[in-house]
Design a protein around this motif. Sequence first.
Motif, PDB file in Angstrom:
ATOM      1  N   VAL A  57      -3.374  14.088  -4.092  1.00  0.00           N
ATOM      2  CA  VAL A  57      -3.474  13.198  -5.251  1.00  0.00           C
ATOM      3  C   VAL A  57      -2.651  13.838  -6.358  1.00  0.00           C
ATOM      4  O   VAL A  57      -2.688  15.057  -6.524  1.00  0.00           O
ATOM      5  CB  VAL A  57      -4.940  13.033  -5.708  1.00  0.00           C
ATOM      6  N   GLN A 114      -1.006  13.720 -10.573  1.00  0.00           N
ATOM      7  CA  GLN A 114      -1.252  13.274 -11.945  1.00  0.00           C
ATOM      8  C   GLN A 114      -0.043  13.630 -12.795  1.00  0.00           C
ATOM      9  O   GLN A 114       0.203  14.812 -13.051  1.00  0.00           O
ATOM     10  CB  GLN A 114      -2.521  13.932 -12.503  1.00  0.00           C
ATOM     11  N   GLY A 157      -2.771   9.038 -15.527  1.00  0.00           N
ATOM     12  CA  GLY A 157      -3.944   9.010 -14.681  1.00  0.00           C
ATOM     13  C   GLY A 157      -3.681   9.550 -13.279  1.00  0.00           C
ATOM     14  O   GLY A 157      -2.603  10.035 -12.959  1.00  0.00           O
ATOM     15  N   LEU A 158      -4.717   9.450 -12.453  1.00  0.00           N
ATOM     16  CA  LEU A 158      -4.647   9.942 -11.088  1.00  0.00           C
ATOM     17  C   LEU A 158      -3.981   8.926 -10.175  1.00  0.00           C
ATOM     18  O   LEU A 158      -4.201   7.720 -10.308  1.00  0.00           O
ATOM     19  CB  LEU A 158      -6.060  10.244 -10.578  1.00  0.00           C
ATOM     20  N   TRP A 164      -3.257   8.463  -5.970  1.00  0.00           N
ATOM     21  CA  TRP A 164      -3.342   8.942  -4.583  1.00  0.00           C
ATOM     22  C   TRP A 164      -1.952   8.937  -3.968  1.00  0.00           C
ATOM     23  O   TRP A 164      -1.178   7.992  -4.177  1.00  0.00           O
ATOM     24  CB  TRP A 164      -4.286   8.043  -3.792  1.00  0.00           C
ATOM     25  N   LEU A 206      -2.650  10.815   2.925  1.00  0.00           N
ATOM     26  CA  LEU A 206      -3.743  11.404   3.705  1.00  0.00           C
ATOM     27  C   LEU A 206      -3.259  11.723   5.114  1.00  0.00           C
ATOM     28  O   LEU A 206      -2.308  11.126   5.618  1.00  0.00           O
ATOM     29  CB  LEU A 206      -4.954  10.474   3.762  1.00  0.00           C
ATOM     30  N   TYR A 221      -2.622  17.671  -6.606  1.00  0.00           N
ATOM     31  CA  TYR A 221      -3.915  18.195  -6.178  1.00  0.00           C
ATOM     32  C   TYR A 221      -4.122  17.959  -4.684  1.00  0.00           C
ATOM     33  O   TYR A 221      -3.803  16.884  -4.163  1.00  0.00           O
ATOM     34  CB  TYR A 221      -5.057  17.483  -6.895  1.00  0.00           C
ATOM     35  N   TYR A 253     -14.771   8.401   1.904  1.00  0.00           N
ATOM     36  CA  TYR A 253     -15.763   7.834   0.989  1.00  0.00           C
ATOM     37  C   TYR A 253     -15.725   8.341  -0.444  1.00  0.00           C
ATOM     38  O   TYR A 253     -16.065   7.612  -1.358  1.00  0.00           O
ATOM     39  CB  TYR A 253     -17.172   7.969   1.569  1.00  0.00           C
ATOM     40  N   TYR A 254     -15.360   9.573  -0.672  1.00  0.00           N
ATOM     41  CA  TYR A 254     -15.212  10.113  -2.027  1.00  0.00           C
ATOM     42  C   TYR A 254     -14.604  11.508  -1.884  1.00  0.00           C
ATOM     43  O   TYR A 254     -14.523  12.056  -0.780  1.00  0.00           O
ATOM     44  CB  TYR A 254     -16.547  10.185  -2.778  1.00  0.00           C
ATOM     45  N   PHE A 255     -14.161  12.069  -3.017  1.00  0.00           N
ATOM     46  CA  PHE A 255     -13.598  13.419  -3.021  1.00  0.00           C
ATOM     47  C   PHE A 255     -14.611  14.355  -3.674  1.00  0.00           C
ATOM     48  O   PHE A 255     -14.924  14.210  -4.849  1.00  0.00           O
ATOM     49  CB  PHE A 255     -12.288  13.448  -3.812  1.00  0.00           C
ATOM     50  N   ASP A 256     -15.098  15.313  -2.906  1.00  0.00           N
ATOM     51  CA  ASP A 256     -16.105  16.199  -3.487  1.00  0.00           C
ATOM     52  C   ASP A 256     -15.535  17.538  -3.968  1.00  0.00           C
ATOM     53  O   ASP A 256     -16.189  18.239  -4.747  1.00  0.00           O
ATOM     54  CB  ASP A 256     -17.290  16.423  -2.544  1.00  0.00           C
ATOM     55  N   TRP A 316     -11.725  19.428  -5.322  1.00  0.00           N
ATOM     56  CA  TRP A 316     -10.319  19.350  -5.693  1.00  0.00           C
ATOM     57  C   TRP A 316      -9.810  20.775  -5.933  1.00  0.00           C
ATOM     58  O   TRP A 316     -10.543  21.633  -6.403  1.00  0.00           O
ATOM     59  CB  TRP A 316     -10.149  18.564  -6.985  1.00  0.00           C
ATOM     60  N   GLY A 317      -8.537  21.000  -5.627  1.00  0.00           N
ATOM     61  CA  GLY A 317      -7.924  22.260  -6.004  1.00  0.00           C
ATOM     62  C   GLY A 317      -7.607  22.254  -7.488  1.00  0.00           C
ATOM     63  O   GLY A 317      -7.930  21.308  -8.203  1.00  0.00           O
ATOM     64  N   GLN A 318      -6.949  23.313  -7.935  1.00  0.00           N
ATOM     65  CA  GLN A 318      -6.597  23.408  -9.349  1.00  0.00           C
ATOM     66  C   GLN A 318      -5.246  22.739  -9.634  1.00  0.00           C
ATOM     67  O   GLN A 318      -4.882  22.538 -10.781  1.00  0.00           O
ATOM     68  CB  GLN A 318      -6.564  24.871  -9.804  1.00  0.00           C
TER      69      GLN A 318
END
Lengths: 110, 124
Positions: free
Chosen positions: B37, B39, B44-45, B47, B50, B95, B109-112, B114-116
Amino acid sequence: QSVLTQPPSASGTPGQRVTISCSGSSSNIGSNPVSWYQQLPGTAPKLLIYSNNQRPSGVPDRFSGSKSGTSASLAISGLQSEDEADYYCAAWDDSLNGWVFGGGTKLTVL
Amino acid sequence: EVQLVESGGVVVQPGGSLRLSCAASGFTFDDYTMHWVRQAPGKGLEWVSLISWDGGSTYYADSVKGRFTISRDNSKNSLYLQMNSLRTEDTALYYCAKPGVSGGSYSGYYFDYWGQGTLVTVSS
């Protein structure tokens, strides 16, 4: 132009309740769970809400999420100064075969 | 503890190439689809791409299709993004993101986690 539509800004005073909306379509919010992310200045996004209304451990119950049809909302009650951040909604899009994000809402605590 | 550490971001000229890496630890890497992802500064973010757990399936945002290639090496717990024909609009913090759910849908389903992020600047 983001696929998911959020208001660019929101504000409230300490202790108030604020809601942030997120509007999509049948191919994303209408058919997939919504997640919300908080991004503090200079940091990576952090998961705030998943599966429309679930909070990961460690996220205060002041944060809540809901979804109806092709729209979702994030509510923050008992607003605190440390809630000042950018907030993003996101969902998988079945037509695009990829994730879509809202443009982000900058929350200001007055 | 889950950790995602991106690297490889530099300043590159338009038309140039770059390879980003993401080193993963703290979870069973080859159980999960992985994502990139990005930015752009002040934006904004977005995607980007994948890759399935076994590398057999990949998807890309239209904005990078045909120019970027995602790959992974499960033996090294590493995710990569080969970026070719770079444009100024590719300037962003990139990211690496781990989905919350393994198997099943590619979305996760979601991103739990993230890297820096690693910063890519495309400029002449």
